[in-house]
Design a protein around this motif. Structure first.
Motif, PDB file in Angstrom:
ATOM      1  N   SER A 154     -42.069   7.501 -11.070  1.00 19.34           N
ATOM      2  CA  SER A 154     -42.860   7.472 -12.295  1.00 19.34           C
ATOM      3  C   SER A 154     -43.561   8.806 -12.512  1.00 19.34           C
ATOM      4  O   SER A 154     -43.776   9.571 -11.570  1.00 19.34           O
ATOM      5  N   SER A 157     -46.637   9.198 -10.294  1.00 22.18           N
ATOM      6  CA  SER A 157     -46.358   9.480  -8.882  1.00 22.18           C
ATOM      7  C   SER A 157     -45.899  10.919  -8.699  1.00 22.18           C
ATOM      8  O   SER A 157     -46.092  11.508  -7.630  1.00 22.18           O
ATOM      9  N   GLY A 239     -48.203   3.024 -10.687  1.00 25.96           N
ATOM     10  CA  GLY A 239     -46.930   3.677 -10.955  1.00 25.96           C
ATOM     11  C   GLY A 239     -46.573   3.737 -12.420  1.00 25.96           C
ATOM     12  O   GLY A 239     -46.156   4.772 -12.920  1.00 25.96           O
ATOM     13  N   ASP A 240     -46.754   2.628 -13.140  1.00 23.03           N
ATOM     14  CA  ASP A 240     -46.397   2.630 -14.547  1.00 23.03           C
ATOM     15  C   ASP A 240     -47.632   2.326 -15.391  1.00 23.03           C
ATOM     16  O   ASP A 240     -48.451   1.490 -15.046  1.00 23.03           O
TER      17      ASP A 240
END
Length: 286
Positions: A154, A157, A239-240
């Protein structure tokens, strides 16, 4: 958020237990060429409940003074400023994090406790809501291991990877980029993708020894286990869609259970991580 070149490493000081935070935060500030800002929030209700109203204020001033002395012992050339503010701790640190380079706090003893951690714990709330990366310092000294970063592909990250690379370079340490996948995923294809992403960011930091590793399993558990031999672990807040007030499951696992110091990378757009020119003449003592 892009921090200014003179943004400080901010330390939230609550008690003597946070002196371990000062030591690591001072090292981070010196490595990044940033000033160190020690902040203690003062509670008048506690003052009125004490034997004398003056005692808590005197204790706060003594804590700031000792913290500044410790910071200068660790990094003699460091610019240090101390501040006592009459306010609630959490909203103050959230507000000040908007203009900080890095915020450092203790973990309130949560790592390794095996107990349910209240969601209103300061470190938990800051990990979810701070406006800059958060350094959570543990009570135990970490080993001289690699800098560990969790990467899931992502954008957030990738920012954590960039920050981790800079941390590894400043520490003269090895970078371990770890991707955890499901049992049915193609580990070889994921390894190739991870290697390409890491190579993109290491192009300007070729001096950093780097290892890419893909492991099958539960991401939170694998990263917690790997953190046992790391000198610091890094992870994106989520992450998202890493919005304010959200903390992903992997970040939570590391925050609650990882024995290593943890940097939760949030609040960044394309913040410059390169070290600015030092200003040794700007030393201020509380």
């Amino acid at each position: 958020m892009a921090t200014s070149t003179d943004a400080a490493v901010l330390v939230g000081l609550g008690s003597d237990h946070d002196l371990t935070v000062v030591r690591l935060a001072a090292q981070e500030a010196a490595a990044h060429g940033r000033p160190l800002h020690l902040l203690h929030t003062f509670d008048w209700q506690a003052a009125f409940a004490a034997d004398t109203v003056a005692a808590p204020r005197d204790q706060a001033e003594d804590l700031i003074t000792r913290a500044a002395q410790l910071a200068h012992e660790v990094e003699p050339g460091l610019t240090v400023r101390g501040e006592i503010i009459e306010s609630e701790t959490l909203p103050t640190l959230i507000r000040r994090s908007e203009v900080a380079f890095l915020l450092a706090v203790g973990d309130s003893g949560m790592a390794g406790s095996g107990e349910c951690v209240p969601s209103d714990t300061i470190a938990v709330q800051l990990a979810a809501r701070a406006g800059c990366p958060l350094l959570v310092v543990r009570g135990e000294q970490p080993p001289e291991g690699p800098v560990l970063v969790g990467v899931d592909g992502s954008p957030s990250s990738n920012l954590a990877l960039e920050w981790a690379l800079e941390c590894a370079a400043l520490r003269c340490a090895r970078l371990l980029a770890l991707r955890v996948v499901e049992p049915d995923e193609d580990a070889e294809a994921v390894t190739d993708a991870l290697t390409k992403v890491v190579a993109h960011y290491t192009a300007r930091r070729s001096e950093v020894p780097t290892e890419c590793r893909v492991v099958k399993g539960d991401p939170g558990q694998v990263l917690v286990d790997m953190a046992r031999s790391a000198q610091v672990a890094l992870v994106a807040a989520r992450g998202d869609e890493p919005g304010r007030g959200m903390l992903g499951a992997v970040a939570q696992s590391l925050l609650y259970h990882a024995p290593a110091p943890l940097i939760v990378v949030r609040g960044l757009a394309e913040a410059p991580l390169t070290r600015p020119a030092a200003h040794p003449d700007r030393d201020q003592r509380p």
